[in-house]
Design an enzyme around this catalytic site. Structure first.
Site, PDB file in Angstrom:
ATOM      1  N   VAL A   3      16.353   5.892   7.385  1.00  0.00           N
ATOM      2  CA  VAL A   3      15.760   6.864   8.305  1.00  0.00           C
ATOM      3  C   VAL A   3      14.273   6.509   8.415  1.00  0.00           C
ATOM      4  CG1 VAL A   3      15.210   9.304   8.683  1.00  0.00           C
ATOM      5  CG2 VAL A   3      17.408   8.655   7.645  1.00  0.00           C
TER       6      VAL A   3
ATOM      7  N   GLU B 256      25.510   0.260  -3.240  1.00  0.00           N
ATOM      8  CA  GLU B 256      24.586  -0.031  -4.336  1.00  0.00           C
ATOM      9  C   GLU B 256      23.233   0.553  -3.991  1.00  0.00           C
ATOM     10  OE1 GLU B 256      25.813  -3.568  -3.459  1.00  0.00           O
ATOM     11  OE2 GLU B 256      27.373  -3.559  -4.986  1.00  0.00           O
TER      12      GLU B 256
ATOM     13  N   ASN C 253      15.296   4.462  -6.810  1.00  0.00           N
ATOM     14  CA  ASN C 253      15.308   5.139  -5.501  1.00  0.00           C
ATOM     15  C   ASN C 253      15.896   6.545  -5.661  1.00  0.00           C
ATOM     16  OD1 ASN C 253      15.423   5.913  -2.832  1.00  0.00           O
ATOM     17  ND2 ASN C 253      16.304   3.977  -2.100  1.00  0.00           N
TER      18      ASN C 253
ATOM     19  N   TYR D 123      23.002  10.679  -2.253  1.00  0.00           N
ATOM     20  CA  TYR D 123      24.391  10.258  -2.484  1.00  0.00           C
ATOM     21  C   TYR D 123      25.098  11.183  -3.479  1.00  0.00           C
ATOM     22  CZ  TYR D 123      22.786   6.071  -0.068  1.00  0.00           C
ATOM     23  OH  TYR D 123      22.252   5.202   0.864  1.00  0.00           O
TER      24      TYR D 123
HETATM   25  C1  LIG Z   1      17.255   7.788   1.519  1.00  0.00           C
HETATM   26  C2  LIG Z   1      17.093   8.305   2.961  1.00  0.00           C
HETATM   27  C3  LIG Z   1      18.150   7.644   3.850  1.00  0.00           C
HETATM   28  C4  LIG Z   1      17.276   9.829   2.977  1.00  0.00           C
HETATM   29  O1  LIG Z   1      17.168  10.279   4.324  1.00  0.00           O
HETATM   30  P1  LIG Z   1      16.443  11.666   4.702  1.00  0.00           P
HETATM   31  O2  LIG Z   1      16.668  11.910   6.138  1.00  0.00           O
HETATM   32  O3  LIG Z   1      15.032  11.635   4.233  1.00  0.00           O
HETATM   33  O4  LIG Z   1      17.255  12.695   3.797  1.00  0.00           O
HETATM   34  P2  LIG Z   1      17.693  14.190   4.185  1.00  0.00           P
HETATM   35  O5  LIG Z   1      16.519  14.937   4.751  1.00  0.00           O
HETATM   36  O6  LIG Z   1      18.927  14.142   5.003  1.00  0.00           O
HETATM   37  O7  LIG Z   1      18.008  14.776   2.743  1.00  0.00           O
HETATM   38  C5  LIG Z   1      19.278  14.523   2.172  1.00  0.00           C
HETATM   39  C6  LIG Z   1      19.189  14.621   0.662  1.00  0.00           C
HETATM   40  O8  LIG Z   1      18.351  13.582   0.173  1.00  0.00           O
HETATM   41  C7  LIG Z   1      17.637  14.077  -0.962  1.00  0.00           C
HETATM   42  N1  LIG Z   1      16.216  14.105  -0.643  1.00  0.00           N
HETATM   43  C8  LIG Z   1      15.635  14.049   0.573  1.00  0.00           C
HETATM   44  N2  LIG Z   1      14.290  14.015   0.451  1.00  0.00           N
HETATM   45  C9  LIG Z   1      14.035  14.080  -0.890  1.00  0.00           C
HETATM   46  C10 LIG Z   1      12.842  14.070  -1.668  1.00  0.00           C
HETATM   47  N3  LIG Z   1      11.640  13.997  -1.090  1.00  0.00           N
HETATM   48  N4  LIG Z   1      12.953  14.106  -3.013  1.00  0.00           N
HETATM   49  C11 LIG Z   1      14.163  14.173  -3.619  1.00  0.00           C
HETATM   50  N5  LIG Z   1      15.355  14.170  -2.917  1.00  0.00           N
HETATM   51  C12 LIG Z   1      15.265  14.129  -1.582  1.00  0.00           C
HETATM   52  C13 LIG Z   1      18.173  15.480  -1.225  1.00  0.00           C
HETATM   53  O9  LIG Z   1      19.294  15.362  -2.074  1.00  0.00           O
HETATM   54  C14 LIG Z   1      18.597  15.899   0.145  1.00  0.00           C
HETATM   55  O10 LIG Z   1      19.603  16.876   0.121  1.00  0.00           O
HETATM   56  P3  LIG Z   1      19.212  18.445   0.286  1.00  0.00           P
HETATM   57  O11 LIG Z   1      18.403  18.531   1.545  1.00  0.00           O
HETATM   58  O12 LIG Z   1      20.535  19.128   0.389  1.00  0.00           O
HETATM   59  O13 LIG Z   1      18.407  18.775  -0.928  1.00  0.00           O
HETATM   60  C15 LIG Z   1      15.657   7.994   3.475  1.00  0.00           C
HETATM   61  O14 LIG Z   1      14.725   8.530   2.576  1.00  0.00           O
HETATM   62  C16 LIG Z   1      15.370   6.524   3.681  1.00  0.00           C
HETATM   63  O15 LIG Z   1      15.718   5.952   4.720  1.00  0.00           O
HETATM   64  N6  LIG Z   1      14.709   5.885   2.687  1.00  0.00           N
HETATM   65  C17 LIG Z   1      14.276   4.497   2.820  1.00  0.00           C
HETATM   66  C18 LIG Z   1      15.456   3.543   2.861  1.00  0.00           C
HETATM   67  C19 LIG Z   1      16.404   3.766   1.698  1.00  0.00           C
HETATM   68  O16 LIG Z   1      15.998   3.885   0.554  1.00  0.00           O
HETATM   69  N7  LIG Z   1      17.699   3.789   2.038  1.00  0.00           N
HETATM   70  C20 LIG Z   1      18.756   3.950   1.053  1.00  0.00           C
HETATM   71  C21 LIG Z   1      19.068   2.651   0.442  1.00  0.00           C
HETATM   72  S1  LIG Z   1      20.472   2.756  -0.664  1.00  0.00           S
END
Ligand SMILES: CC(C)(COP(=O)(O)OP(=O)(O)OC[C@H]1O[C@@H](n2cnc3c(N)ncnc32)[C@H](O)[C@@H]1OP(=O)(O)O)[C@@H](O)C(=O)NCCC(=O)NCCS
Length: 150
Positions: free
Chosen positions: A75, A107, A112, A119
């Protein structure tokens, strides 16, 4: 898609400029343009997600027999924390189920915590560890292997 209003489209060559720039900014070991080209050529499910016509996320899912492998879920930084990652993951799991997968694997870097939290909270369980799987700035980093039963 529900809650957040995302439009999903198959990734195309014209998306790759945006995808590769986001990838380079957010991942410690980013995929190259060639990696995305190869994934599309290999027939992996490569998606982009738009909100109000602007790209906000992308993902790559590979299917092998009755297993799906989530290879990339990203995202864009200015759209994180708004439910997009959860919405994209839910869409991908529905797609995998629709194509007959029984399990989805991925994985994730041990460090992270945001991705691990996403997940875990959506039902993935940690089933293993790959030692030194990822390059790191100082030392290599372990990958946590996770599974979701569809
Ligand atoms: C990991 C990623 C896909 C999460 O997407 P996002 O849109 O920010 O996440 P969401 O807003 O949908 O939140 C979903 C869940 O993520 C976790 N989360 C989101 N932001 C968080 C934060 N700042 N700290 C801790 N957990 C967090 C929570 O479990 C959350 O669930 P909840 O809202 O029910 O508490 C995004 O941060 C990203 O693209 N990161 C960089 C690339 C990456 O690391 N991809 C994954 C590789 S395996």
């Amino acid at each position: 898609m529900t809650q957040v209003r995302l439009e999903c489209r198959p990734m195309s060559a014209s998306d790759l400029g945006w995808v590769v720039s986001v990838e380079a900014a957010l991942h410690a070991s980013p995929w190259s343009r060639g990696n995305f080209d190869d994934a599309m050529s290999a027939g992996y499910a490569c998606w982009t997600f738009r909100e109000c016509a602007s790209p906000v996320a992308y993902a790559v899912l590979m299917s092998v027999l009755d297993e799906a492998h989530l290879l990339n879920l990203t995202v864009a930084a200015d759209h994180q924390g708004r439910g997009m990652g959860a919405a994209v993951l839910s869409f991908l799991l529905d797609e995998a189920r629709r194509h007959g997968a029984a399990q989805c694997f991925l994985e994730v870097r041990e460090s992270n915590q945001v991705a691990l939290s996403l997940y875990r909270s959506r039902g993935f369980e940690a089933i293993g560890r790959r030692k030194g799987y990822y390059p790191g700035t100082q030392a290599r980093e372990d990958a946590i292997v996770m599974r979701y039963r569809l």
